[in-house]
Enzyme design. Structure first.
Site, mmCIF file in Angstrom:
data_model
loop_
_atom_site.group_PDB
_atom_site.id
_atom_site.type_symbol
_atom_site.label_atom_id
_atom_site.label_comp_id
_atom_site.label_asym_id
_atom_site.label_seq_id
_atom_site.Cartn_x
_atom_site.Cartn_y
_atom_site.Cartn_z
ATOM 1 N N PRO A 1 0.829 -1.210 0.000
ATOM 2 C CA PRO A 1 0.000 0.000 0.000
ATOM 3 C C PRO A 1 0.862 1.259 0.000
ATOM 4 O O PRO A 1 1.803 1.373 0.782
ATOM 5 C CB PRO A 1 -0.792 -0.132 1.305
ATOM 6 N N GLU A 2 0.555 2.182 -0.899
ATOM 7 C CA GLU A 2 1.307 3.420 -0.999
ATOM 8 C C GLU A 2 0.442 4.572 -0.490
ATOM 9 O O GLU A 2 -0.643 4.361 0.048
ATOM 10 C CB GLU A 2 1.771 3.623 -2.436
#
Length: 270
Positions: free
Chosen positions: A2-3
């Protein structure tokens, strides 16, 4: 992994459910995450109200009167709002409980984190060294150009360095460099101020667009409601090695830069 857009999507999703709500308890099923969960966490947070839900880089910050609960999703973690009595699954390691619901951390690889600090969160060792937020006024072309002057690293490595700017992960670095027409292998100190102005603008645009569309669908990522993100449908080069460049039709190339896969067009990016 996840960014920033995925974490911001999660923040905006969970905040309405827990902000201003009183914590009634915690359930720690697996204390050994990336770092151990503090032993007395229940005593620290039970009965306290979540004053605000914020984000710094990829960290979610649940601010209470006596400190801050710092959450990180790691490589495959997700946070979801569920009924309080929902049966936990194998990888559901932590619940923050409220009267009628819970915030549940699911983390199959256990690289996420549940941390506590009673100090100003900006002084926490994981946060103190971080660069500016990419969507803030502190981040622009002039700033990026100054940071690049004494750096010979590839420009892609520069914009993925959290000490320079936070949250520009691999997917979005590839996309922003393509849209700015800059070759990812180009030495950071050999790019003009004008081109950095365009790059900073494209970083802001691609991140804002991803947030608006709920992030990018990765193998493990889910939003707080369990639904995937949909920005993947708009990716122009990431994961498209051999496919025609949207701009000129030349096959998209793939190369490893800084141990990460990079995707680019050798004709459109200079």
């Amino acid at each position: 992994m996840p960014e920033l857009p995925e974490v911001e999507t999660t923040r905006s999703g969970i905040a309405p459910h827990i902000q201003g709500r009183r914590i009634s308890g915690v359930a720690v099923r697996q204390p050994n995450l990336r770092w151990p969960v503090v032993d007395n966490l229940a005593g620290l947070v039970t009965g306290r109200t979540v004053r605000s839900v914020e984000r710094r880089a990829k960290y979610l910050l649940l601010n209470l009167a006596n400190g801050t609960l710092i959450l990180h999703l790691g490589m495959s973690g997700s946070l979801r709002i569920l009924p309080r009595d929902s049966e936990p699954g194998k990888h559901d390691h932590f619940d923050l409980q409220f009267r009628d619901c819970c915030l549940r951390l699911r983390d199959p690889r256990r690289f996420g984190a549940v941390l506590w600090t009673d100090r100003p969160v900006a002084e926490h060792p994981l946060i103190a060294h971080l660069g500016p937020e990419p969507l803030s006024e502190a981040f622009d072309g002039d700033y990026l150009h100054r940071q690049a002057q004494k750096r010979r690293v590839a420009v892609k490595s520069l914009i993925m360095d959290g000490r320079v700017v936070v949250g520009v992960g691999n997917i979005y670095a590839n996309e922003a460099l393509y849209r700015a027409g800059i070759l990812p292998t180009r030495a950071a100190n050999r790019i003009s101020a004008a081109r950095y102005a365009r790059l900073s603008g494209e970083i802001k645009e691609v991140l804002a667009a991803a947030i608006a569309r709920g992030g990018t669908t990765l193998r493990d990522f889910q939003q707080e409601d369990g639904k995937p993100g949909y920005f993947a449908q708009e990716l122009q080069v990431y994961g498209r090695a051999g496919a025609p460049c949207p701009g000129c039709g030349t096959p998209v190339r793939q190369q490893r830069i800084g141990q990460r896969s990079s995707f680019f067009c050798g004709r459109c990016q200079r």
